[in-house]
Design an enzyme around this catalytic site. Structure first.
Site, PDB file in Angstrom:
ATOM      1  CB  ALA A 326      -0.920  -0.005   1.215  1.00  0.00           C
ATOM      2  CG  HIS A 467      17.247   3.798  29.358  1.00  0.00           C
ATOM      3  ND1 HIS A 467      17.455   2.499  28.954  1.00  0.00           N
ATOM      4  CD2 HIS A 467      17.094   3.770  30.710  1.00  0.00           C
ATOM      5  CE1 HIS A 467      17.447   1.726  30.035  1.00  0.00           C
ATOM      6  NE2 HIS A 467      17.225   2.462  31.109  1.00  0.00           N
TER       7      HIS A 467
HETATM    8  P1  FAD Z   1      -6.170  -1.828  -5.017  1.00  0.00           P
HETATM    9  O1  FAD Z   1      -6.122  -1.439  -3.603  1.00  0.00           O
HETATM   10  O2  FAD Z   1      -6.430  -3.247  -5.355  1.00  0.00           O
HETATM   11  O3  FAD Z   1      -7.295  -0.910  -5.681  1.00  0.00           O
HETATM   12  C1  FAD Z   1      -7.735  -1.044  -6.982  1.00  0.00           C
HETATM   13  C2  FAD Z   1      -9.183  -0.601  -7.045  1.00  0.00           C
HETATM   14  O4  FAD Z   1      -9.551  -0.500  -8.401  1.00  0.00           O
HETATM   15  C3  FAD Z   1     -10.154  -1.590  -6.413  1.00  0.00           C
HETATM   16  O5  FAD Z   1     -10.924  -0.969  -5.408  1.00  0.00           O
HETATM   17  C4  FAD Z   1     -11.022  -2.058  -7.570  1.00  0.00           C
HETATM   18  O6  FAD Z   1     -12.375  -2.254  -7.195  1.00  0.00           O
HETATM   19  C5  FAD Z   1     -10.890  -0.906  -8.544  1.00  0.00           C
HETATM   20  N1  FAD Z   1     -11.088  -1.284  -9.946  1.00  0.00           N
HETATM   21  C6  FAD Z   1     -10.523  -2.314 -10.632  1.00  0.00           C
HETATM   22  N2  FAD Z   1     -10.905  -2.300 -11.917  1.00  0.00           N
HETATM   23  C7  FAD Z   1     -11.738  -1.242 -12.057  1.00  0.00           C
HETATM   24  C8  FAD Z   1     -12.463  -0.703 -13.149  1.00  0.00           C
HETATM   25  N3  FAD Z   1     -12.376  -1.235 -14.368  1.00  0.00           N
HETATM   26  N4  FAD Z   1     -13.225   0.392 -12.935  1.00  0.00           N
HETATM   27  C9  FAD Z   1     -13.311   0.956 -11.693  1.00  0.00           C
HETATM   28  N5  FAD Z   1     -12.649   0.482 -10.631  1.00  0.00           N
HETATM   29  C10 FAD Z   1     -11.870  -0.588 -10.804  1.00  0.00           C
HETATM   30  N6  FAD Z   1      -0.055  -3.731   1.936  1.00  0.00           N
HETATM   31  C11 FAD Z   1       0.626  -3.059   2.891  1.00  0.00           C
HETATM   32  O7  FAD Z   1       1.427  -2.189   2.549  1.00  0.00           O
HETATM   33  N7  FAD Z   1       0.436  -3.319   4.213  1.00  0.00           N
HETATM   34  C12 FAD Z   1      -0.418  -4.265   4.640  1.00  0.00           C
HETATM   35  O8  FAD Z   1      -0.559  -4.475   5.842  1.00  0.00           O
HETATM   36  C13 FAD Z   1      -1.135  -5.007   3.670  1.00  0.00           C
HETATM   37  N8  FAD Z   1      -2.008  -5.955   4.048  1.00  0.00           N
HETATM   38  C14 FAD Z   1      -2.701  -6.637   3.100  1.00  0.00           C
HETATM   39  C15 FAD Z   1      -3.571  -7.644   3.514  1.00  0.00           C
HETATM   40  C16 FAD Z   1      -4.284  -8.361   2.593  1.00  0.00           C
HETATM   41  C17 FAD Z   1      -5.224  -9.436   3.069  1.00  0.00           C
HETATM   42  C18 FAD Z   1      -4.148  -8.069   1.203  1.00  0.00           C
HETATM   43  C19 FAD Z   1      -4.940  -8.828   0.181  1.00  0.00           C
HETATM   44  C20 FAD Z   1      -3.278  -7.080   0.782  1.00  0.00           C
HETATM   45  C21 FAD Z   1      -2.544  -6.362   1.721  1.00  0.00           C
HETATM   46  N9  FAD Z   1      -1.638  -5.366   1.343  1.00  0.00           N
HETATM   47  C22 FAD Z   1      -0.927  -4.696   2.306  1.00  0.00           C
HETATM   48  C23 FAD Z   1      -1.431  -5.010  -0.064  1.00  0.00           C
HETATM   49  C24 FAD Z   1      -2.252  -3.739  -0.429  1.00  0.00           C
HETATM   50  O9  FAD Z   1      -3.598  -3.982  -0.145  1.00  0.00           O
HETATM   51  C25 FAD Z   1      -2.059  -3.391  -1.895  1.00  0.00           C
HETATM   52  O10 FAD Z   1      -0.705  -3.286  -2.208  1.00  0.00           O
HETATM   53  C26 FAD Z   1      -2.755  -2.069  -2.233  1.00  0.00           C
HETATM   54  O11 FAD Z   1      -4.119  -2.143  -1.951  1.00  0.00           O
HETATM   55  C27 FAD Z   1      -2.534  -1.705  -3.702  1.00  0.00           C
HETATM   56  O12 FAD Z   1      -3.228  -0.544  -4.022  1.00  0.00           O
HETATM   57  P2  FAD Z   1      -3.765  -0.269  -5.513  1.00  0.00           P
HETATM   58  O13 FAD Z   1      -4.448   1.029  -5.440  1.00  0.00           O
HETATM   59  O14 FAD Z   1      -2.697  -0.478  -6.486  1.00  0.00           O
HETATM   60  O15 FAD Z   1      -4.829  -1.427  -5.778  1.00  0.00           O
END
Ligand code: FAD
Ligand code: NAD
Length: 488
Positions: A326, A467
């Site tokens: 994230a 500390h």
């Molecule tokens: P995402 O968060 O996947 O967001 C993409 C969004 O795009 C989604 O909401 C989806 O609905 C939307 N979307 C997709 N296609 C379309 C479309 N065509 N039109 C409109 N909307 C669309 N990372 C950490 O750093 N720390 C953690 O503690 C951590 N814990 C995690 C625990 C779990 C169980 C999981 C599964 C992941 C975890 N991660 C963690 C990883 C983190 O969740 C991801 O790296 C992060 O969410 C990536 O962000 P993103 O915006 O790239 O994608």
């Protein structure tokens, strides 16, 4: 959404990468719209990832601690019960509070939020299938793809999120399974495995490789955390592959055998968690309509400024290269907007921390020993155990260590690896040190003028740490890298 007005920036996907970019763009005065199909902002991380899993990790740890770790502290507790429904409610209230918070930030920063699924019609137009029915189109001078990732399925097992689950099912189980088999001993397997093991499940983790923790974890650290998790009751089968699964009966059966071939064994479980990694998600995005292709791993190919081969279309977050984290997605969200508005941006991919929120936590930044050996880099290692740290001792929470790795010649810090309570907070200091190019010690000089000029000369081991705090272990591990720690 208005169909006529062209936006400066249209963002597809309101996860961490997308929502952060949207806010940054709004703050920079761009006309921006963000399309999200989930009906809630924050993506995987806020809705079904980082946030709900950490809520369950925190509360299951409390429960486990009350059960097993109070008597010797002088606390006697009565009957301790678990209320899964309430634990899930607490999780949901954290999630909703945060996702609603982003909606508020969108309003505050003039971001138009379009609820629906976006697909490319042409290089500047996105068609949106609206959640509330109907369709619209939005045009953007620039478009960001931030559609994230999804769990990689396991061939032969059908995910129903009840018996055969991904992390999404693992944060929403209504009952504590008697037996759980986790396929994949990476971060998700160990975090979610910990939650259910603490609540009473018999958890067996099957991992293909010879070590747990997923990519990047130092091998020595991995061995140590495995021992600690084993002591907590989790079972591990390393160097083992799942050959097939059968979910047709009441329980789920998985056949496993040694990765190099060997005798097959059948594991029986109420619930099987598939946690073998995640893959970029671009289904239904209409990439074919604009001639964009993905690489062999499904990632959108970009250059250093996050541009696809169509320069006004950029990709950030899990859908493209790099660790699926994230905070990495967040950095890219800001940097991509800066490239757009200023022509330059910055993400240091060598200094992105990783944290596994088990107890104790595991955190690291920079390189591990196996990577440095493979690259023939000469290095020194300094370690300091929490069993010799005063604060850890007062907390009766002394498992773990801090491990520093620095360049043998220059003493520049190359990697920091921690197992310990609050390791996830402590790694921030390591990340800052790495980002600043710090060394473990730095050379003191008797030339005052020189030492004030070269402010980088005195580094981690010569910085005062309060500390009694856990972070003294951080300083002492730095000391141990070039000399000896004081308290060990
Ligand atoms: P995402 O968060 O996947 O967001 C993409 C969004 O795009 C989604 O909401 C989806 O609905 C939307 N979307 C997709 N296609 C379309 C479309 N065509 N039109 C409109 N909307 C669309 N990372 C950490 O750093 N720390 C953690 O503690 C951590 N814990 C995690 C625990 C779990 C169980 C999981 C599964 C992941 C975890 N991660 C963690 C990883 C983190 O969740 C991801 O790296 C992060 O969410 C990536 O962000 P993103 O915006 O790239 O994608
Ligand atoms: P991962 O890549 O961390 O681990 C997957 C593990 O499964 C690896 O150890 C791999 O060797 C093993 N594996 C793969 N195929 C297998 C098979 N057929 N049989 C047995 N083992 C197999 O992936 P994950 O744990 O699914 O997590 C996905 C992503 O989500 C990661 O990129 C992770 O960084 C992110 N995430 C981060 C956090 C966090 O930062 N705390 C928490 C959860 C998820």
């Amino acid at each position: 959404a208005s169909e006529s007005e062209e936006k400066d920036l249209v963002i597809i996907g309101g996860g961490v990468a997308g929502y952060v970019a949207a806010i940054k763009a709004g703050q920079s005065g761009l006309k921006v719209a963000c399309i999200e199909k989930r009906g809630s902002l924050g993506g995987t991380c806020l809705n079904v990832g980082c946030i709900p899993s950490k809520s369950l990790l925190n509360n299951s740890h409390l429960y486990h601690q009350i059960l097993h770790d109070t008597k010797h502290r002088g606390i006697t507790v009565g009957e301790v019960k678990i209320d899964i429904a309430q634990m899930m409610k607490a999780k949901e209230s954290s999630v909703t509070g945060l996702t609603k918070g982003i909606e508020f930030l969108f309003k505050k920063n003039n971001v138009e939020y379009i609820k629906g699924t976006g697909a490319f019609q042409d290089e500047h137009t996105v068609a949106v299938n609206l959640i509330d029915g109907g369709e619209t189109t939005v045009r953007g001078k620039n478009i960001f793809i931030s559609t994230g990732s999804e769990a990689t399925p396991f061939p032969g097992l059908t995910i129903d999120e009840k018996k055969v689950i991904t992390s999404t099912g693992a944060i929403a189980l209504q009952e504590i399974p008697k037996k759980m088999v986790v396929i994949g001993g990476g971060i998700i397997g160990l975090e979610m495995g910990s939650v259910w093991s603490r609540l009473g499940s018999e958890v067996t983790v099957v991992e293909f490789l010879g070590q747990i923790g997923g990519p990047g974890m130092d091998a020595e650290i991995s061995k140590q955390i495995q021992k600690m998790l084993t002591k907590q009751g989790m079972k591990f089968k390393l160097n083992t592959k799942v050959t097939q699964g059968d979910d047709s009966g009441e329980s789920v059966k998985v056949n496993v055998e040694a990765a190099k071939g060997g005798k097959e064994e059948v594991l029986d479980a109420d619930v099987v968690l598939v946690a073998i990694g995640r893959r970029p998600y671009t289904a239904g995005l209409g990439l074919e309509n604009i001639g964009l292709e993905t690489d062999e791993k499904g990632r959108i190919v970009i250059d250093q400024e996050y541009r696809t081969k169509i320069p006004h279309i950029r990709a950030i977050g899990d859908v493209t290269f790099g660790p699926m984290l994230a905070h990495k997605a967040e950095e890219e969200g800001v940097a991509a907007v800066e490239y757009l508005t200023k022509g330059y941006g910055h993400v240091n991919y060598g200094a992105i921390p990783s944290v596994m929120y088990t107890h104790p936590e595991v955190a690291w930044v920079g390189q591990n020993e196996q990577e440095l050996k493979a690259a023939n880099v000469k290095y020194r290692v300094g370690t300091f155990p929490f069993s010799a740290n005063s604060r850890a001792k007062t907390n009766l929470d002394t498992e773990g260590l801090v491990k520093f790795i620095s360049d043998a010649e220059t003493d520049r810090i190359l990697g920091i690896h921690i197992i310990g309570p609050n390791a996830g907070e402590m790694i921030a200091e390591g990340t800052l040190a790495l980002e600043y190019g710090a060394s473990s010690e730095g050379k003191p000089t008797n030339n005052y003028k020189l030492s004030t000029l070269l402010i980088i000369t005195l580094d981690v081991a010569r910085t005062s740490h309060a500390h009694p705090t856990l972070s003294e272990a951080f300083k002492e591990a730095a000391m141990a890298t070039y000399d000896k720690a004081i308290h060990y």
